[in-house]
Scaffold this active site. Structure first.
Site, PDB file in Angstrom:
ATOM      1  CD1 TRP A   1      -2.555   1.871   0.517  1.00  0.00           C
ATOM      2  CD2 TRP A   1      -1.224   2.456   2.227  1.00  0.00           C
ATOM      3  NE1 TRP A   1      -2.844   3.171   0.851  1.00  0.00           N
ATOM      4  CE2 TRP A   1      -2.050   3.552   1.883  1.00  0.00           C
ATOM      5  CE3 TRP A   1      -0.300   2.595   3.259  1.00  0.00           C
ATOM      6  CZ2 TRP A   1      -1.978   4.773   2.565  1.00  0.00           C
ATOM      7  CZ3 TRP A   1      -0.225   3.816   3.939  1.00  0.00           C
ATOM      8  CH2 TRP A   1      -1.069   4.881   3.594  1.00  0.00           C
TER       9      TRP A   1
ATOM     10  CD  GLU B   1      -4.496  -1.552   2.226  1.00  0.00           C
ATOM     11  OE1 GLU B   1      -3.325  -1.849   2.561  1.00  0.00           O
ATOM     12  OE2 GLU B   1      -5.350  -1.127   3.036  1.00  0.00           O
TER      13      GLU B   1
ATOM     14  CE  LYS C   1      -6.257   5.891   2.621  1.00  0.00           C
ATOM     15  NZ  LYS C   1      -5.313   5.951   3.729  1.00  0.00           N
TER      16      LYS C   1
ATOM     17  CG  ASP D   1      -8.530  -0.972   4.559  1.00  0.00           C
ATOM     18  OD1 ASP D   1      -9.610  -0.557   5.027  1.00  0.00           O
ATOM     19  OD2 ASP D   1      -7.463  -0.938   5.189  1.00  0.00           O
TER      20      ASP D   1
ATOM     21  CG  HIS E   1      -8.704   1.766   1.889  1.00  0.00           C
ATOM     22  ND1 HIS E   1      -7.427   1.379   1.612  1.00  0.00           N
ATOM     23  CD2 HIS E   1      -8.663   2.284   3.147  1.00  0.00           C
ATOM     24  CE1 HIS E   1      -6.638   1.624   2.637  1.00  0.00           C
ATOM     25  NE2 HIS E   1      -7.369   2.169   3.592  1.00  0.00           N
TER      26      HIS E   1
ATOM     27  CG  HIS F   1      -5.785  -4.449   5.380  1.00  0.00           C
ATOM     28  ND1 HIS F   1      -4.938  -3.379   5.171  1.00  0.00           N
ATOM     29  CD2 HIS F   1      -4.998  -5.528   5.585  1.00  0.00           C
ATOM     30  CE1 HIS F   1      -3.681  -3.808   5.233  1.00  0.00           C
ATOM     31  NE2 HIS F   1      -3.688  -5.100   5.473  1.00  0.00           N
TER      32      HIS F   1
ATOM     33  CG  ASP G   1      -9.487   4.604   5.701  1.00  0.00           C
ATOM     34  OD1 ASP G   1      -9.881   3.579   6.291  1.00  0.00           O
ATOM     35  OD2 ASP G   1      -8.327   4.739   5.268  1.00  0.00           O
TER      36      ASP G   1
ATOM     37  CG  ASP H   1      -7.882   2.766   9.729  1.00  0.00           C
ATOM     38  OD1 ASP H   1      -8.020   1.649   9.220  1.00  0.00           O
ATOM     39  OD2 ASP H   1      -7.402   3.733   9.101  1.00  0.00           O
TER      40      ASP H   1
ATOM     41  CG  ASP I   1      -5.252  -1.525   8.362  1.00  0.00           C
ATOM     42  OD1 ASP I   1      -4.694  -1.044   9.366  1.00  0.00           O
ATOM     43  OD2 ASP I   1      -5.143  -1.034   7.227  1.00  0.00           O
TER      44      ASP I   1
END
Ligand code: RNT
Ligand code: ZN
Length: 418
Positions: A185, A226, A228, A259, A262, A286, A294, A296, A325
């Site tokens: 990434w 990955e 995004k 992810d 993302h 992820h 995003d 997390d 993640d």
């Protein structure tokens, strides 16, 4: 106290709808989740003193952040001990462990800098180690461009870094006897409206081509890429977009990593899995929890998680590379790991306890009324009793008692880190 009475009655209820709870538990055993080391120290790592960059952010300053390899390993060990099942470790390149005075830059890291991580993984009975090159939090990523940089000095530095990482992933695979997933990434992007969307992508493609022309042992390493949508400071344009990677992966026999933070928030990431698996042997994940962006956050048992888990459970462990993640610095970090791992596993179990074949037949024969009824009624089956039985068999607390252990650890260890 054994949980067998409740489990026995749960097993019967599930049997009535055609679900074998023993089969579900055996299937759950086969999922090995890659737990991300970076929740333990707010994505700082051991190779720099600077800020976290690359458009990702941790917020909060809960006490107890791990500052050394020893502290991070101790915290990870505590977390693994409270999660049922056998799992993996996901490392980032900036978690290299250097001997005093022998630090090297990221384009010179070697397997030897990760020897202590291998020892840690073996000691804890982990299934394998996955790896991530680190293209952020470094002076040569300050321009916002790494592998897509027009500056040849910067671009070639990150190519060398990636090649080092491929060697390290091969080393992990050999040592652990389990394929290592190497996930790429890059944070590259632009803050404001691009004048040229093509140029950075063309440079990035050339960099990837050069990296893979150099080769790696594909029997040891599975490369995932990955995508995004945007990052903080790179809101307008991301070089590694979903289309970029989907096509690159398809043409070069690599795997896409999705992810769950993302994509546009209205998109259903779970829906992508079945399409991807028609064209690739595996899909990587992820699992994260985006709140408005995003962000997390730690995984909760929400609809998004259940949707993703259901697709993953149906695909089976051989076709999914499953990692978490997220990074929350506002709560106890060990609890964050444990809760997220347990929630991911609970969501997988919930999916495995559905009468999936029956539901599929209802859909395909057009019986949408019964499908709706069963989808809803099944939500209130005693999944918790099956979960508790699984935890009992694994020697791990079934319910919130695990948190007392974390509290105790916080008092004795984390709060003393000042
Ligand atoms: C960033 C990506 C990436 C990182 C980790 C630390 O948006 O999700 O996977 O979170 O590599
Ligand atoms: Zn990610």
């Amino acid at each position: 106290m054994p949980n067998t009475d409740r489990y026995g009655s749960a097993r019967n209820l599930y049997r009535n709808i055609g679900v074998d709870t023993e089969k579900a538990l055996a299937a759950l055993d086969a999922f090995h989740i890659s737990m991300h080391c970076w929740q333990g120290d707010d994505v700082v790592g051991f190779d720099h003193d600077g800020a976290l960059t690359g458009g990702i952010q941790t917020t909060g300053n809960y006490p107890g952040r791990a500052r050394t390899p020893q502290e991070l390993m101790a915290d990870l060990e505590k977390a693994y001990s409270l999660v049922p099942g056998k799992h993996r470790l996901n490392l980032h390149a900036n978690y290299a462990i250097f001997e005093k005075g022998k630090a090297v830059d990221r384009d010179a890291i070697q397997p030897s800098h990760f020897r202590k991580w291998v020892a840690f993984a073996k000691k804890n009975g982990l299934v394998g180690i996955d790896f991530n090159p680190t293209y952020f939090s470094h002076p040569l990523s300050a321009s916002g461009r790494t592998l897509s940089s027009p500056d040849e000095k910067i671009r070639s530095f990150w190519i060398r870094h990636t090649l080092c990482c491929l060697r390290i992933a091969e080393y992990f695979a050999r040592e652990m006897g389990s394929t290592s997933a190497l996930n790429i990434w890059i944070p590259d992007g632009l803050k404001d409206t691009p004048a040229d969307r093509a140029a950075p992508r063309a440079i990035y493609k050339k960099s990837l081509d050069e990296i893979f022309a150099a080769g790696y042992d594909s029997s040891l390493v599975e490369v995932t890429i990955e995508s995004k949508l945007f990052g903080i400071g790179v809101e307008s344009y991301t070089v590694g977009s979903h289309e970029f990677y989907m096509n690159y992966a398809a043409k070069n026999n690599l795997l896409c990593l999705l992810d769950s933070g993302h994509f546009n928030l209205g998109e259903n990431v779970a829906d992508k899995i079945s399409s991807m698996l028609l064209f690739a042997p595996k899909v990587a994940f992820h699992v994260s929890r985006p709140v408005r962006w995003d962000s997390d956050h730690v995984l909760r048992q929400d609809d998004m998680l259940f949707d993703i888990a259901r697709e993953i459970a149906l695909a089976g462990p051989d076709r999914v590379i499953l990692a978490l993640d997220y990074f929350d610095a506002s709560i106890n970090r060990v609890a964050a790991w444990v809760l997220g791992m347990r929630n991911m596993l609970k969501a997988l179990l919930a999916a495995l306890l559905l009468p999936n074949d029956k539901l599929s037949r209802m859909q395909e024969s057009g019986d949408f009324t019964e499908l709706l009824v069963m989808q809803e009624e099944s939500k209130n089956y005693p999944m918790g009793d099956v979960w508790a039985e699984w935890c009992r068999r694994k020697g791990v607390p079934a319910r919130e008692e695990w948190f007392a252990t974390v509290r105790e650890y916080e008092k004795k260890v984390l709060l003393k880190r000042r």
